[in-house]
Each structure stands twice: as structure tokens, then as C-alpha cells.
Design an enzyme around this catalytic site. Structure first.
Site, mmCIF file in Angstrom:
data_model
loop_
_atom_site.group_PDB
_atom_site.id
_atom_site.type_symbol
_atom_site.label_atom_id
_atom_site.label_comp_id
_atom_site.label_asym_id
_atom_site.label_seq_id
_atom_site.Cartn_x
_atom_site.Cartn_y
_atom_site.Cartn_z
ATOM 1 N N SER A 259 59.623 6.797 83.577
ATOM 2 C CA SER A 259 60.576 7.466 82.692
ATOM 3 C C SER A 259 61.091 6.580 81.567
ATOM 4 O O SER A 259 61.409 7.071 80.495
ATOM 5 C CB SER A 259 61.757 7.977 83.512
ATOM 6 N N HIS B 114 58.221 13.326 84.767
ATOM 7 C CA HIS B 114 57.891 13.342 83.341
ATOM 8 C C HIS B 114 56.450 13.768 83.058
ATOM 9 O O HIS B 114 56.123 14.105 81.919
ATOM 10 C CB HIS B 114 58.186 11.978 82.710
ATOM 11 N N LYS C 167 62.585 18.639 82.778
ATOM 12 C CA LYS C 167 62.100 17.965 81.564
ATOM 13 C C LYS C 167 61.241 18.940 80.760
ATOM 14 O O LYS C 167 61.776 19.820 80.105
ATOM 15 C CB LYS C 167 61.395 16.675 81.944
#
Ligand code: PMP
Length: 385
Positions: A174, A202, A233
Site C-alpha cells: 500500500s 490494493h 479502494k
């Protein structure tokens, strides 16, 4: 006493403040009336305000209300929760899926169900805080291996006495934007009979030809059947998922405390996440735009002489080093219309403070060029380039 502590934090240039963004998520935002190019959000595909997600959330709210009223196992499971888990399992080609209120809760709840006292966890040194906290909650011994260093991992595996071992890693890191070396990690772990726990927060929606994540990118889906990721995300919502064999999911339903003892997420969020999975499939051009934007920004930043990590993703951290300089640089960027706050310890290791730049599918070439001009100017003013 707290005042003293706060002074200490400030003296180390680590004081955090909450910033209120006055507009909806997007390529540009406003803070106190100032227009800024947004380079800090994880809304990689611009889904947080996609009309289909909003429509799904509103419809679910009208039908099922705002709050889920209880934990999932009491009366908090509504059709949107069930439909999301069905859609996630299908999307991932898994037997079953389970959702959690957040990625943090998922890691804090799943890891203690997988391993306990007497076990050994080997974790990448740069894993997300929620993974490290989840590992600590297990009661197992915890050893950190150097970031992405498979020789170090193997040397730790060789030394283990015969006991259960779990290797824990982000799929896509991240704060560095680089990928875990998953193909060799799987080889090494299999050789020593260790299990693997991948957090693909992610990678989900971003990596792989269909956006199924880092495991799709590495063609490892058949070798790592069980893993987690977030809905917060690229999917533009909030919450997290874990997918795997049906018995594992049943086991988590019965043992994972952060699933059992918390109110179910609002039905609106579950319905919006299901819509996000549909959009991922229907609008692949979002991913194409994201990657084109990422390449344009990365080559621009490198051309200007900024020091970047080995990023393989839309996370493009600009390394500064000192926390104070990173904060000053972020302020210079802010004055020039770019929002990208400094990331400092304890989020990242000492001496690696940075500006964590992220790009989305929603930025235009003009936004990127405008941001690069601001970086050049601010970089010179802050003596970073
Ligand atoms: N894992 C990783 C790798 C993350 O980056 C994050 C969020 N920053 C989380 C877990 C936590 O997810 P959430 O924000 O949904 O709690």
C-alpha cells in the site's frame, strides 16, 4: 500527560491533523474553497461516485433501511449482504466468500482464526498495519522478513521447528506500490509446508486482465485458493472480503470474532459493492485509462528527477526521507493546487517519509500535466529535485 505526548509527536514532525474535503471524490476536489488535483485517494477506478453504485445504495436504503440492526449472525444479514457474497465468490472463481466491515477488521479477525499460540508467522516487514495487528492478536510467534526478500524468508523457514507456519504478505504494497514476489513466495512456502495469507486490498480491481487482483496478474489463482481483499479502494465502497473453500468460510463464520461480534455493514454498502463488481466487468476501459494515466504520471515524475519506489501500480510514492521535509514538500504542493499529503512514520519506516501519489482513471492528461508542473515547481522550492 497527553499534552506532553502530543508535543513529542509534533517535535518529531509526526503530528497528524484531520483534513475535511468539501467535495465528492474525483480527480479534483475542494478544501476550504481551494480547487486541488486529488493525488491521494484509493478510488482508482472512480467508482465511489459512479451513478450505478449510488443508485444501488439508494435503492437498498429505501428497501431495507439504513442500519443493519444487528450482527450478521443475529438478524443483520439482508439480501444485499447475501447477494454480494454470491457475486464475490463468482467474481473470484471461489467456492465461497465472506464479507467484513472493513479490511482492518478482516485482518484482525481472520488471522487469529488461522493460527494461534505455538504457531509461527513470517511477515513481510512492510505489511500493512492491520496485518501486523492481526498477527499480534493470534498469540503466535512473529518474525519479519526483509521486504520482498525470498532468501530471507527461506532462511527463516529452514530454521523453524516442526510447527504450523503462516506466511503473511500484502499482494500489492500500500505504501510502496510494488508487488510481492508471489510466484517465488508460493514456491518457497510450498517447499516448507507453510500456509499463505495474502491481503490484496490494493490489487483488487486494479491488477490482472479482469481486475481480479494480484493473483490473477501472476496466474496464481489455482495455487492460492484462500485470500482477502477490500471493497474500499478500487471498488469505491467500504468493507472487505475473504474468498476460499466453503469449509474455510464456514469455519470463519464460526470463529472470526470481528465477523461475529459487530453489527453488519449497512445494506446500502453491500448493494453498492455488488454494483461495483458489475461495473468492473462492464467498463474495462476504466482500467485501461487508469494504466495509461499511471504511465504518463510515472514517466513525468521520473523525467523531473524525483526518486520513486519500484512501483508496479497506480501507487507512485515520491521518496523524500526526512519527515519534516516531506511535510514541507506536501505544503508546497498544496499551495500549487495538488493534494498529496506526506506519509510519515509510523506508517512507513524512519527515513523513508514520502508523498504517496496515487492516480485514478478519472484524471485527464491535462490534470496530470498540471500536477507535474506543480511537482516541478514545488520540488525546486523544497529542494527535492
Ligand atoms: N490492508 C491493506 C493492504 C490496506 O492498505 C488497508 C487500507 N489502507 C487495509 C488492509 C485496511 O482496509 P480498510 O481501510 O478497509 O480497513
Amino acid at each position: 500527560m497527553f499534552e506532553e505526548q502530543l508535543k513529542n509527536i509534533a517535535a518529531q514532525h509526526r503530528l497528524r491533523k484531520i483534513t475535511c474535503i468539501h467535495t465528492a471524490p474525483g480527480a479534483t476536489i475542494a478544501i476550504e474553497g481551494q480547487r486541488l488535483i486529488q493525488l491521494a485517494s484509493n478510488d482508482y477506478l472512480g467508482l465511489a461516485r459512479h451513478p450505478e453504485l449510488i443508485r444501488a445504495a439508494v435503492e437498498a436504503t429505501r428497501r431495507y433501511g439504513v442500519g443493519a440492526t444487528a450482527a450478521r449472525l443475529i438478524c443483520g444479514t439482508l439480501p444485499p449482504h447475501r447477494d454480494l457474497e454470491t457475486a464475490l465468490a463468482k467474481f473470484k472463481g471461489a467456492e465461497a466468500a465472506l464479507t467484513f466491515g472493513s479490511g482492518y477488521l478482516a485482518n484482525a479477525g481472520i488471522l487469529p482464526s488461522l493460527i494461534g499460540r505455538g504457531g509461527l508467522i513470517l511477515t513481510d516487514r512492510l505489511c500493512h498495519a492491520s496485518l501486523l495487528d492481526g498477527c499480534r492478536l493470534t498469540g503466535a510467534d512473529l518474525r519479519l522478513y526483509r521486504h520482498g526478500d525470498m532468501e530471507h524468508l527461506e532462511s527463516l523457514l529452514k530454521r523453524r521447528p516442526s510447527r504450523k507456519v503462516l506466511v503473511v504478505t500484502d499482494g500489492l504494497f500500500s505504501m510502496d506500490g510494488d508487488l510481492a514476489p508471489l510466484p517465488s513466495l508460493v514456491d518457497v512456502a510450498e517447499r516448507y509446508g507453510a500456509e499463505i495469507y495474502v491481503d490484496d486490498a490494493h490489487g483488487t480491481g486494479v491488477m490482472g486482465p479482469s481486475g481480479r487482483g494480484t493473483l490473477e496478474h501472476f496466474k496464481l489463482e489455482s495455487r492460492i485458493a484462500f485470500h482477502m481483499g477490500t471493497l474500499s479502494k478500487a471498488l469505491g465502497c467500504s468493507g472487505a472480503y475473504v474468498v476460499g473453500p466453503a469449509t474455510m468460510i464456514q469455519y470463519l463464520i464460526n470463529t472470526s470474532r470481528t465477523f461475529m461480534f459487530t453489527t453488519a455493514p449497512p445494506p446500502a454498502v453491500a448493494a453498492a459493492a455488488t454494483a461495483a463488481l458489475r461495473i468492473l466487468e462492464q467498463e474495462p476501459e476504466r482500467r485501461r485509462r487508469l494504466w495509461a494515466n499511471r504511465d504518463r504520471l510515472e514517466s513525468g515524475l521520473r523525467r523531473l528527477g524525483f526518486r520513486l519506489t519500484d512501483s508496479a501500480s497506480p501507487i507512485l510514492p515520491v521518496l523524500i526521507g526526512d519527515a519534516h521535509r516531506a511535510t514541507q514538500f506536501a505544503e508546497q504542493l498544496f499551495q500549487r493546487g495538488v493534494y498529496a499529503p506526506a506519509i510519515r512514520p509510523p506508517t512507513v519506516p524512519k527515513t523513508t517519509s514520502r508523498i504517496r501519489v496515487t492516480i485514478t482513471s478519472e484524471h485527464t492528461a491535462a490534470h496530470i500535466d498540471e500536477a507535474l508542473a506543480a511537482f516541478e515547481d514545488a520540488g525546486q522550492a523544497a529542494r527535492v529535485i
